[in-house]
Design a protein around this motif. Structure first.
Motif, PDB file in Angstrom:
ATOM      1  N   ASP A 110       0.824  -1.215   0.000  1.00  0.00           N
ATOM      2  CA  ASP A 110       0.000   0.000   0.000  1.00  0.00           C
ATOM      3  C   ASP A 110       0.856   1.263   0.000  1.00  0.00           C
ATOM      4  O   ASP A 110       0.594   2.201  -0.753  1.00  0.00           O
ATOM      5  CB  ASP A 110      -0.949   0.027   1.198  1.00  0.00           C
TER       6      ASP A 110
ATOM      7  N   SER B 180       4.029   1.564  -0.881  1.00  0.00           N
ATOM      8  CA  SER B 180       4.807   1.627  -2.108  1.00  0.00           C
ATOM      9  C   SER B 180       3.968   2.176  -3.263  1.00  0.00           C
ATOM     10  O   SER B 180       4.429   3.027  -4.038  1.00  0.00           O
ATOM     11  CB  SER B 180       5.350   0.234  -2.446  1.00  0.00           C
ATOM     12  N   ARG B 181       2.737   1.727  -3.356  1.00  0.00           N
ATOM     13  CA  ARG B 181       1.842   2.245  -4.407  1.00  0.00           C
ATOM     14  C   ARG B 181       1.545   3.729  -4.193  1.00  0.00           C
ATOM     15  O   ARG B 181       1.477   4.495  -5.157  1.00  0.00           O
ATOM     16  CB  ARG B 181       0.552   1.429  -4.461  1.00  0.00           C
ATOM     17  N   SER B 182       1.396   4.141  -2.938  1.00  0.00           N
ATOM     18  CA  SER B 182       1.178   5.572  -2.662  1.00  0.00           C
ATOM     19  C   SER B 182       2.362   6.397  -3.146  1.00  0.00           C
ATOM     20  O   SER B 182       2.171   7.459  -3.754  1.00  0.00           O
ATOM     21  CB  SER B 182       0.968   5.801  -1.163  1.00  0.00           C
TER      22      SER B 182
ATOM     23  N   ASP C  41       4.440   5.585  -5.518  1.00  0.00           N
ATOM     24  CA  ASP C  41       4.420   5.560  -6.983  1.00  0.00           C
ATOM     25  C   ASP C  41       3.421   6.570  -7.541  1.00  0.00           C
ATOM     26  O   ASP C  41       3.706   7.268  -8.513  1.00  0.00           O
ATOM     27  CB  ASP C  41       4.069   4.156  -7.492  1.00  0.00           C
TER      28      ASP C  41
END
Length: 138
Positions: free
Chosen positions: A82, A84-86, A88
């Motif tokens: 979660d 890491s996606r934020s 990105d």
């Protein structure tokens, strides 16, 4: 377009855009309705703040080794899917619009936002350089 790394509560830079608070807790004694008008943040996003335990490591760090232990732990927290996606998403958005992320700490070099700066740069974020005071809105 660019992302700025800021100290929350400071005057906003010209064209800074949306200010995102990456802090564990809201500012004390400030009514929620005044967070933005007092230059704290427009949106609160505690997902990118260190956990309470990790934050304590940073606050207590007095040696380079202790700071490195904090950095390692915070990086591990930010590597979860979660978070890491934020990161990105923020890195990608930095090429489309102006916005900022920040924390309350006076010294960026002894704050999680210094690590956040590196993490976003590693993902290719367009990060605005720190400018002189004239960059701030009145």
């Amino acid at each position: 377009m660019a992302l700025r790394i800021v100290r929350l509560g400071t005057p906003r830079a010209v064209d800074e855009g949306l200010r995102i608070g990456t802090v564990r807790r809201p500012p004390r004694g400030v009514p929620k309705a005044e967070f933005a008008s007092q230059n704290w943040y427009d949106v609160w996003y505690p997902n990118l703040a260190p956990s309470v335990e990790t934050m304590k490591l940073a606050q207590q760090a007095q040696s380079p080794a202790e700071w490195q232990a904090f950095t390692k732990r915070y990086r591990a927290e930010m590597s979860t899917p979660d978070n890491s996606r934020s990161l990105d998403v923020l890195a990608a958005l930095s090429h489309q619009t102006n916005f900022s992320v920040g924390c309350y700490c006076a010294e960026e070099s002894h704050c999680h936002r210094s690590v956040l700066r590196v993490l976003l740069a590693e993902r290719g974020a367009a990060i605005a350089p720190v400018g002189p005071d004239k960059d701030h809105a009145a």
